[in-house]
Design an enzyme around this catalytic site. Structure first.
Site, PDB file in Angstrom:
ATOM      1  N   TYR A 300       0.597  -1.085   0.446  1.00  0.00           N
ATOM      2  CA  TYR A 300       0.327  -0.289  -0.253  1.00  0.00           C
ATOM      3  C   TYR A 300       0.282   0.878   0.335  1.00  0.00           C
ATOM      4  O   TYR A 300       1.702   1.320   0.827  1.00  0.00           O
ATOM      5  CB  TYR A 300      -1.563  -0.042   1.423  1.00  0.00           C
ATOM      6  CG  TYR A 300      -1.946  -1.249   1.584  1.00  0.00           C
ATOM      7  CD1 TYR A 300      -1.952  -2.180   0.396  1.00  0.00           C
ATOM      8  CD2 TYR A 300      -1.712  -1.246   2.961  1.00  0.00           C
ATOM      9  CE1 TYR A 300      -3.119  -3.342   0.680  1.00  0.00           C
ATOM     10  CE2 TYR A 300      -3.694  -2.277   3.047  1.00  0.00           C
ATOM     11  CZ  TYR A 300      -3.412  -3.473   2.239  1.00  0.00           C
ATOM     12  OH  TYR A 300      -4.027  -4.000   1.867  1.00  0.00           O
ATOM     13  N   GLU A 375     -20.948   0.619  20.658  1.00  0.00           N
ATOM     14  CA  GLU A 375     -21.993   0.915  19.346  1.00  0.00           C
ATOM     15  C   GLU A 375     -22.253   2.251  19.120  1.00  0.00           C
ATOM     16  O   GLU A 375     -23.100   2.347  18.201  1.00  0.00           O
ATOM     17  CB  GLU A 375     -22.774  -0.310  19.639  1.00  0.00           C
ATOM     18  CG  GLU A 375     -22.161  -1.665  19.326  1.00  0.00           C
ATOM     19  CD  GLU A 375     -22.608  -2.595  19.244  1.00  0.00           C
ATOM     20  OE1 GLU A 375     -23.842  -2.895  20.475  1.00  0.00           O
ATOM     21  OE2 GLU A 375     -22.919  -4.178  18.648  1.00  0.00           O
TER      22      GLU A 375
END
Ligand code: NI
Length: 395
Positions: A300, A375
């Protein structure tokens, strides 16, 4: 009602659904290029929302196109979908049901946030001054799904004007957003090196070439490649992560293999370090009468955020989380991220979404068997993505 208030209302309406989706994905982690079930979940939801959906891009990639009522720019939003070969140790109802595989980097949350953004933006379709392309990418953890997706035309037809991605981040508390202009993540190169000596009896080293002694010299010298050869103000890392060689205590080893990773930020330093690496290995092996095989691969590239886009996302983050919850690191991380390939083609921004919660005991780092995330950041991620999309469309 303002559109921002409307967005917040839609998000609170879908939030429990988002938690369910994330938990479902978390229970069923899939490795890179194997995200078949994940892709199906995504395609089903996008189709129900009325998007034009393409599947099977770079094997398991999915793209959804949402066409706004008015003409305007094409904004792409990207999520990675893959999990890791880690055995989950969390005792939670949504723990991985597939032994040895785990969403230990939060890509389940990335998928969920993008689906949430699709749910919200599709409800605003009639007022949308532009199009949104939702890119669900395989194999971010390696070997990389961004590049093959680009090669298969994901940034064309219609051509993408701006692109956004995010990563949930356990170094930051939930509620914070991390933004950085310029380079944010490092380039990631890999090497496999085999040092070749000559075997002999352990008591008669002069009759052989000791591959273990050579390996020791090579490893030490590689550290000086960074500390003595590079500009000390330039970030760089050479890590030998694996080494194996030899037969037994009294035999001079014939071969030693090693594997590792090389991280840099500046492309010139990347090239220089690759050259120095080869010189060091070649020089040491030659001096001792040994030999080597080297497979040095470019991975990358450095991830470069577009400064102007970062400014706009910062405006959005200021409105969503407030200035005091925006973190702007002055240095890049030497982690890698193949969103870099998208940013080589299209101006955009990859930002961090804090997901740590001391109160909830969610503190384990990424790629750890105890990894989890707060969450509450699902809703926040959706709000950031949706409002950023609208902001980019205004430009
Ligand atoms: Ni990740």
């Amino acid at each position: 009602m303002s559109i921002f208030k409307e967005i917040k209302e839609i998000i609170s309406e879908i939030e429990s659904n988002l938690v369910e989706i994330r938990r479902d994905l978390h229970r069923h982690p899939e490795l890179g290029f194997e995200e078949v079930r994940t892709a199906k979940v995504i395609a089903t939801i996008l189709t129900e929302l009325g998007l034009t959906v393409k599947t099977g891009i770079a094997r398991t990639g999915v793209v959804g196109l949402l066409e706004g009522a008015q003409a305007g720019p094409v904004i792409a939003l990207r999520a990675d979908m893959d999990a890791l070969t880690i055995e989950e140790k969390n005792q939670v109802p949504y723990a991985s049901q597939d032994k040895g595989k785990m969403h230990a980097c939060g890509h389940d949350a990335h998928v969920t946030i993008l689906l949430g953004a699709a749910m919200v933006l599709s409800r605003l379709k009639d007022r949308l001054p532009g199009n949104v392309k939702f890119i669900f990418q395989p194999a971010e953890e390696g070997p990389g799904g961004a590049k093959p997706m680009i090669e298969q035309g994901v940034l064309e037809n219609p051509p993408v004007d701006r692109i956004l991605g995010l990563h949930v981040w356990l170094d930051l508390p939930a509620g914070q957003v991390g933004l950085k202009k310029g380079p944010g993540f490092a380039s990631v190169d890999q090497f496999d090196l085999l040092i070749k000596g000559k075997s002999a009896h352990g008591a008669l080293p002069h009759q052989g070439v000791d591959a273990i002694v050579l390996a020791a010299q090579v490893i030490s010298a590689l550290q000086t490649a960074v500390s003595r050869k590079l500009d000390p103000t330039e970030p760089a890392v050479v890590t030998v992560g694996k080494i194996a060689g030899g037969y037994r205590r009294n035999i001079i080893a014939e071969e030693v293999g090693m594997e590792g990773t090389v991280r840099t930020v500046n492309p010139a330093v990347r090239t220089q370090l690759a050259t120095t690496f080869k010189e060091i290995v070649g020089g040491i092996c030659k001096a001792a009468g040994g030999d080597f095989e080297l497979d040095y691969r470019e991975g990358y590239p450095t991830l470069n955020n577009d400064d102007a886009v970062v400014e706009l996302i910062k405006e959005v983050a200021t409105a969503v989380v407030g200035t005091d919850h925006i973190i702007e690191p002055d240095k890049p991380t030497l982690g890698g991220e193949d969103f870099a390939y998208f940013l080589e083609r299209v101006p955009g921004c990859f930002f961090l979404l804090g997901a740590r919660s001391e109160a909830k005991g969610i503190t384990a780092p990424h790629h750890n068997p105890y990894f989890d995330l707060d969450e509450s950041v699902l809703a926040l991620g959706v709000e950031m993505m949706v409002r950023s999309t609208l902001r980019l469309m205004e430009e």
